[in-house]
Write a protein that holds these residues in place. Structure first.
Motif, PDB file in Angstrom:
ATOM      1  N   ALA A 206      13.623   4.398   4.524  1.00 22.45           N
ATOM      2  CA  ALA A 206      12.878   3.152   4.316  1.00 22.45           C
ATOM      3  C   ALA A 206      11.513   3.408   3.681  1.00 22.45           C
ATOM      4  O   ALA A 206      10.875   4.445   3.912  1.00 22.45           O
ATOM      5  N   VAL A 207      11.104   2.444   2.862  1.00 21.68           N
ATOM      6  CA  VAL A 207       9.753   2.402   2.315  1.00 21.68           C
ATOM      7  C   VAL A 207       8.978   1.369   3.123  1.00 21.68           C
ATOM      8  O   VAL A 207       9.380   0.201   3.192  1.00 21.68           O
ATOM      9  N   ILE A 208       7.891   1.805   3.772  1.00 20.38           N
ATOM     10  CA  ILE A 208       7.084   0.908   4.597  1.00 20.38           C
ATOM     11  C   ILE A 208       5.899   0.430   3.778  1.00 20.38           C
ATOM     12  O   ILE A 208       5.162   1.243   3.212  1.00 20.38           O
ATOM     13  N   VAL A 209       5.724  -0.885   3.711  1.00 24.95           N
ATOM     14  CA  VAL A 209       4.646  -1.449   2.897  1.00 24.95           C
ATOM     15  C   VAL A 209       3.708  -2.280   3.764  1.00 24.95           C
ATOM     16  O   VAL A 209       4.059  -2.725   4.857  1.00 24.95           O
TER      17      VAL A 209
ATOM     18  N   ARG B 231       1.604   0.618  -5.680  1.00 29.27           N
ATOM     19  CA  ARG B 231       1.747  -0.838  -5.645  1.00 29.27           C
ATOM     20  C   ARG B 231       2.822  -1.312  -6.608  1.00 29.27           C
ATOM     21  O   ARG B 231       3.629  -2.175  -6.270  1.00 29.27           O
ATOM     22  N   ARG B 232       2.842  -0.725  -7.797  1.00 23.16           N
ATOM     23  CA  ARG B 232       3.817  -1.135  -8.798  1.00 23.16           C
ATOM     24  C   ARG B 232       5.208  -0.620  -8.460  1.00 23.16           C
ATOM     25  O   ARG B 232       5.370   0.403  -7.809  1.00 23.16           O
TER      26      ARG B 232
ATOM     27  N   TYR C 298       8.700   6.653  -4.978  1.00 24.10           N
ATOM     28  CA  TYR C 298       7.547   6.021  -4.340  1.00 24.10           C
ATOM     29  C   TYR C 298       6.628   7.058  -3.713  1.00 24.10           C
ATOM     30  O   TYR C 298       7.073   8.084  -3.194  1.00 24.10           O
ATOM     31  N   THR C 299       5.337   6.753  -3.747  1.00 21.24           N
ATOM     32  CA  THR C 299       4.348   7.592  -3.090  1.00 21.24           C
ATOM     33  C   THR C 299       3.364   6.693  -2.337  1.00 21.24           C
ATOM     34  O   THR C 299       3.216   5.510  -2.656  1.00 21.24           O
ATOM     35  N   VAL C 300       2.691   7.264  -1.341  1.00 20.27           N
ATOM     36  CA  VAL C 300       1.717   6.516  -0.556  1.00 20.27           C
ATOM     37  C   VAL C 300       0.622   5.968  -1.470  1.00 20.27           C
ATOM     38  O   VAL C 300       0.079   6.686  -2.308  1.00 20.27           O
TER      39      VAL C 300
ATOM     40  N   PRO D  52      -1.056  -8.737  -2.225  1.00 20.93           N
ATOM     41  CA  PRO D  52      -0.451  -7.510  -2.750  1.00 20.93           C
ATOM     42  C   PRO D  52      -0.090  -6.557  -1.616  1.00 20.93           C
ATOM     43  O   PRO D  52      -0.825  -6.434  -0.638  1.00 20.93           O
ATOM     44  N   LEU D  53       1.034  -5.886  -1.752  1.00 15.01           N
ATOM     45  CA  LEU D  53       1.456  -4.889  -0.772  1.00 15.01           C
ATOM     46  C   LEU D  53       1.522  -3.512  -1.429  1.00 15.01           C
ATOM     47  O   LEU D  53       1.804  -3.389  -2.619  1.00 15.01           O
ATOM     48  N   TYR D  54       1.249  -2.502  -0.611  1.00 13.03           N
ATOM     49  CA  TYR D  54       1.225  -1.119  -1.074  1.00 13.03           C
ATOM     50  C   TYR D  54       2.161  -0.280  -0.205  1.00 13.03           C
ATOM     51  O   TYR D  54       2.448  -0.635   0.951  1.00 13.03           O
ATOM     52  N   VAL D  55       2.606   0.842  -0.745  1.00 10.39           N
ATOM     53  CA  VAL D  55       3.391   1.775   0.054  1.00 10.39           C
ATOM     54  C   VAL D  55       2.454   2.437   1.058  1.00 10.39           C
ATOM     55  O   VAL D  55       1.491   3.104   0.675  1.00 10.39           O
ATOM     56  N   VAL D  56       2.734   2.218   2.333  1.00 10.50           N
ATOM     57  CA  VAL D  56       1.900   2.770   3.407  1.00 10.50           C
ATOM     58  C   VAL D  56       2.439   4.117   3.869  1.00 10.50           C
ATOM     59  O   VAL D  56       1.690   5.057   4.136  1.00 10.50           O
ATOM     60  N   ARG D  57       3.756   4.212   3.981  1.00  6.30           N
ATOM     61  CA  ARG D  57       4.385   5.492   4.331  1.00  6.30           C
ATOM     62  C   ARG D  57       5.857   5.424   3.953  1.00  6.30           C
ATOM     63  O   ARG D  57       6.402   4.348   3.699  1.00  6.30           O
ATOM     64  N   LEU D  58       6.481   6.595   3.959  1.00  9.33           N
ATOM     65  CA  LEU D  58       7.908   6.707   3.679  1.00  9.33           C
ATOM     66  C   LEU D  58       8.597   7.231   4.927  1.00  9.33           C
ATOM     67  O   LEU D  58       8.109   8.172   5.565  1.00  9.33           O
TER      68      LEU D  58
END
Length: 374
Positions: A283-286, A260-261, A255-257, A271-277
């Motif tokens: 954890a992956v924060i979306v 979405r996929r 995952y990267t900031v 839709p949610l996106y990766v906001v930070r790791l």
């Protein structure tokens, strides 16, 4: 075409008789043409190749560099041009300073740029030392950037062909290095470079350009990270901005900031996106797209080639991003308008027109939603 290239393209004066140029030869068409231009200029030309890695996939992979077939291609070009060619084994240095750092950055939840680290360390630092030990008057490379003589000394500028410009990846070039470097291809379009190679009958004339990260076969960076750091595949929670678990992920390295996929979360209203790791919680924060907007980024390990503090500049925060207006205040780069896709581990490179003023590594960002909540 090659008859139009003169000795002055190497900025060592109108006559290069008695001069010595070392050319960094990766085995590709660009560095091979630079070697050809240097050889026909009248200067003594020496080709140098650093062997940086040599795993089986890379040897067979088209578009890699500095390994296997690429080294053989560089040697064949040198033989064709009648110049000396040396290969130096820097595999261990490359692994320690570039590949291991690449893997560790992903484990830290960051998005690394190994090409910049390679230029900062193994390539420029070691090539500089080798070139000077060989008594060279300059070190020439096949990068698509321009070295322009300014009032206060040489400046780094974008290539004339915007589609080929590599200035983002060279922001860490120091003033001392720039004084010694030469970039003869910075004012050329790629078709002209290939035409020169074809005219000279170079074996690399139609060789594909390098793609993606050179040491990552087929672009599968996750497999490289797993091989070096097996713990990278540890799973963990996917959390929303309030800490609620929405699902599980299969390892931070996937995952990267801004992504979405691949989240595989069902039943969402938007839709949610990766906001930070978050590596501490694995954890992956979306969050919604709005959560990706940032107003500022803190830069560390800067390298400045011009005055930047308190001035409006154009900032590029990803290699393919369009430059945006920003102002540097201390360590903080403040964007005139909210910016998206700004990820820790990437670089922010500052420009004034075509001139590269330098840049730094993005250490942290200030989210617009966070500032609004405060």
């Amino acid at each position: 075409m090659i008859e139009n290239i003169t000795a002055t393209d190497f900025q060592l004066g109108p006559n290069l008789t008695g001069k010595r140029i070392v050319v960094a030869m990766s085995g590709g068409v660009d560095s091979s043409v630079v070697a050809a231009l240097a050889a026909q200029s009248g200067a003594e030309t020496i080709g140098v190749t650093l062997q940086l890695y040599d795993h089986g996939s890379a040897v067979k992979r088209a578009g890699s560099c500095c390994a296997g077939q690429d080294i053989r291609d560089a040697r064949a070009v040198a033989d064709r041009l009648g110049i000396m060619h040396y290969v130096f084994d820097h595999e261990s240095q490359f692994r320690n300073s570039v590949i291991d750092h690449f893997a560790d950055e992903y484990l830290r939840g960051r998005t690394p740029i190994p090409c910049v680290r390679c230029n900062m360390g193994v390539k420029f630092t070691d090539l500089f030392r080798l070139a000077k030990e060989l008594g060279a008057d300059c070190l020439a490379t096949g990068h698509y950037v321009r070295r322009v003589e300014g009032v206060d000394g040489p400046e780094l500028h974008r290539a004339l062909d915007p589609a080929r410009d590599q200035s983002y990846f060279l922001f860490a070039t120091t003033s001392e290095q720039l004084d010694y470097l030469r970039f003869p291809l910075g004012a050329m379009p790629k078709p002209q470079v290939r035409e020169i190679a074809q005219q000279l009958g170079l074996v690399v004339a139609n060789k594909p350009d390098s793609q993606d990260i050179c040491f990552v076969p087929e672009g599968d960076y996750a497999s490289v990270v797993r091989k070096i750091r097996p713990e990278a595949d540890s799973d963990g929670p996917i959390l929303d901005l309030h800490g609620q678990e929405l699902g599980r992920h299969r390892g931070l390295i996937h995952y990267t900031v801004g992504q979405r996929r691949g989240l595989e979360i069902g039943g969402l209203a938007e839709p949610l996106y990766v906001v930070r790791l978050d590596p501490e919680r694995q954890a992956v924060i979306v969050g919604p797209k709005r959560a990706l907007a940032v107003s500022a980024a803190r830069l560390v390990e800067p390298n400045w080639l011009g005055k930047v503090q308190g001035r409006k500049v154009m900032a590029k925060v990803r290699s393919l991003a369009k430059p945006v207006t920003a102002t540097l205040e201390g360590e903080w780069l403040r964007f005139e308008a909210e910016e998206y896709g700004v990820a820790p581990g990437q670089a922010a490179v500052l420009y004034e027109g075509d001139r590269v003023l330098g840049g730094g590594w993005i250490e942290e960002t200030l989210g617009v939603m966070t500032a609004e909540a405060a």
